[in-house]
Design an enzyme around this catalytic site. Structure first.
Site, PDB file in Angstrom:
ATOM      1  CG  ASP A 173      -2.955   4.017  -0.963  1.00 15.82           C
ATOM      2  OD1 ASP A 173      -3.694   3.863  -1.954  1.00 15.82           O
ATOM      3  OD2 ASP A 173      -3.000   3.245   0.016  1.00 15.82           O
ATOM      4  CB  SER A 224      -0.964  -0.049   1.199  1.00 15.64           C
ATOM      5  OG  SER A 224      -1.881   1.002   1.172  1.00 15.64           O
ATOM      6  N   PRO A 256      -1.163   1.416  19.388  1.00 13.22           N
ATOM      7  CG  PRO A 256      -1.455  -0.832  19.974  1.00 13.22           C
ATOM      8  CD  PRO A 256      -1.945   0.550  20.301  1.00 13.22           C
TER       9      PRO A 256
END
Length: 550
Positions: free
Chosen positions: A284, A68, A504
């Site tokens: 992207d 990605s 996280p």
């Protein structure tokens, strides 16, 4: 009763040994790390995909080889379930366990356990479609994947080099072919025809929009955008930039949706092309994220991210539902994550139901399915709109009472064709945005003025072990390490309009820190102070400590 083809698996597994001292974990976006280390993972994912298909009576499973928005040396792989959705949550643990097996013998043992635990009938057929993005490491990784599929005797289809959303689309089309839920023609050409055809119907009679500049991140989206442009013709004039898919190191380098979102600035390569007020957008590396933006008369950069897209799209759909005479019968809702800008949440909450869920497409997608029409966009530009089967049926069979209602219903039906409901799709979402702008006669400036974003900052801290960070309240509060949330709360109270959270990463050993405040400099300061707290409390890597708070 059929058995695992142990001999074939063993023979081919020995060609793809697992590297020592690397722990592979199936995260939010599948497996993702340096492409040079993933050979064994791809082989094993081939086996997993075949087993998943057998578990689901031979339904087609998808495999996408991509990293990605990550830099070019990285690569990754994820599995796609039959309706084009993310892999079922319970199988993520199976994938991690299989990838972690240190030897061929351990791999056979892990696979045998999976077959028994998941009650997989090995006599069922296995069907898998796979694709990759333009990364140089992709070709060899696909060969490893093919060995895994070969070991299982799977029926395969190589979709070649294409975008992640097109692979998701193909999976759904192949599984619904010949049924009343048929999603479209199972080819890239079918995808292009479906999207462009719906867009042309939606903007018929509307004033033509000015040309749109697309930063293709030097990724696979450049190939798809070029084909889409030829299908759209004069309906929408597209100018593709950063389309160098074979230039070493160019992929996602100082361009693309993630660059725009994280740096909050224009890709340098676009500076000479952007005129004041002209809208542009960035894809992207695998074309599943979309970021819009413009520069004002003073050359100041303005970002139109996933939150702005959600606000634009959700309000438009609510208007169409009202126009169709179905207000109260079709409920429209928006799903966000903690990363959503506070101003966007306020704007949307005043207009329709808004739900906050943990970060990750699977959480957003699942929550959006609870609405008749569920709009979800992460702030990073990944999102889509889901129309429930019942809603699609209702729109198809509803008898309008007036010409205006008939028009609104037709628009909604065409939106269903325009939107890739399997996953976030930058090109589909781009046409969705362009549709709304055409209907509302909005410029980028007018769209931006729907609400003013709270100044914000996102900081990444490298840590030794991201797994010590545990969250609650849709990831807005830390419960571990114990005591850290209290210190964050104390810091936040010092800033007007302050908000910050720590979570996280789902794919790498980093912790992400998000902060908002009324003033930009204070949002920056809060973000780096919280990042400093995280570093001091947990001993991040000194060499990778964010420079701003050294």
């Amino acid at each position: 009763m059929a058995a695992l083809p142990v001999d074939a698996i063993s023979e081919l597994s020995n060609l793809h040994p697992k590297p020592e001292h690397i722990h592979f974990q199936y995260g939010t976006a599948g497996f993702r790390t340096l492409g040079s280390t993933l050979d064994s993972v791809l082989f094993r994912v081939g086996i997993l995909a075949a087993l998943r298909s057998k578990k689901l009576d031979g339904k087609v499973i998808g495999v996408m080889v991509t990293a990605s928005h990550n830099p070019e040396p990285d690569n990754g792989v994820k599995l796609v379930d039959p309706r084009g959705e993310m892999l079922e949550n319970s199988w993520e643990a199976h994938a991690t366990h299989v990838a972690a097996a240190p030897t061929t013998a351990a791999l056979i043992e892990s696979l045998s356990h999976l077959v028994k635990h998941a009650k997989i009938d090995l006599s069922k057929p296995a069907r898998v479609v796979y694709a990759r993005d333009t990364r140089p490491s992709g070709a060899s990784l696909v060969k490893a994947l093919e060995d895994g599929l070969k070991a299982m005797g799977a029926e395969t289809r190589d979709a070649g080099v294409t975008t992640t959303p097109i692979l998701h689309y193909l999976v759904r089309c192949m599984n619904t072919k010949g049924t009343k839920e048929e999603y479209g023609d199972d080819s890239e050409e079918g995808y292009m025809a479906k999207l462009s055809g719906a867009f042309k119907k939606l903007v018929t009679g509307k004033s033509a929009l000015p040309p749109l500049i697309i930063d293709c991140a030097n990724g696979v989206g450049a190939l798809a955008a070029t084909v889409l442009a030829s299908h759209l013709g004069e309906t929408l004039h597209i100018i593709t930039l950063n389309d160098s898919t074979t230039t070493p190191g160019a992929l996602n380098n100082a361009c693309g949706a993630d660059y725009v979102k994280t740096t909050q600035r224009l890709p340098p390569s676009l500076a000479s092309y952007i005129q004041p007020g002209q809208r542009a957008c960035s894809l992207d590396g695998d074309a599943d994220r979309l970021m819009y933006y413009y520069a004002d008369e003073r050359g100041v950069f303005h970002m139109l991210d996933g939150d702005k897209i959600a606000a634009l799209v959700a309000a438009f759909i609510v208007e169409l539902v009202k126009g169709a005479g179905l207000e109260g019968e079709i409920n429209v809702g928006v799903v966000q994550t903690a990363y959503a800008n506070g101003a966007s949440t306020k704007y949307l909450s005043e207009r329709l139901p808004v739900k906050c869920v943990p970060t990750g497409v699977k959480h957003l997608h699942h929550a959006a399915e609870h609405y008749d029409v569920g709009v979800y966009f992460e702030a990073n530009g990944h999102g889509t709109v889901l129309f429930s089967p019942e809603t699609q049926e209702r729109l198809s069979s509803h008898s309008p009472q007036t010409p205006a209602q008939s028009t609104a219903i037709n628009h909604l039906l065409n939106l269903i064709s325009l939107i890739n409901q399997t996953v976030g799709d930058a090109l589909s979402d781009m046409l969705l945005v362009e549709t709304v702008l055409a209907h509302k006669s909005y410029t980028a400036v007018e769209w931006d003025s729907l609400y003013a974003d709270m100044p914000n900052r996102l900081v990444k801290v490298v840590v030794k072990d991201r797994n010590i960070f545990k969250t609650e309240d849709a990831e807005r509060r830390l419960v571990s390490p114990v005591g850290l949330q209290g210190k964050i709360d104390e810091l936040v109270r010092r800033y007007e309009g302050g908000r910050s959270f720590v979570r996280p990463s789902g794919t790498e050993d980093v912790v992400r820190v998000y902060a908002e405040a009324v003033v930009k400099t204070q949002a920056d300061e809060l973000a780096f102070r919280v990042a400093g707290l995280v570093y001091d409390e947990t001993g991040g890597d000194p060499a990778k400590r964010p420079k701003e708070f050294i």
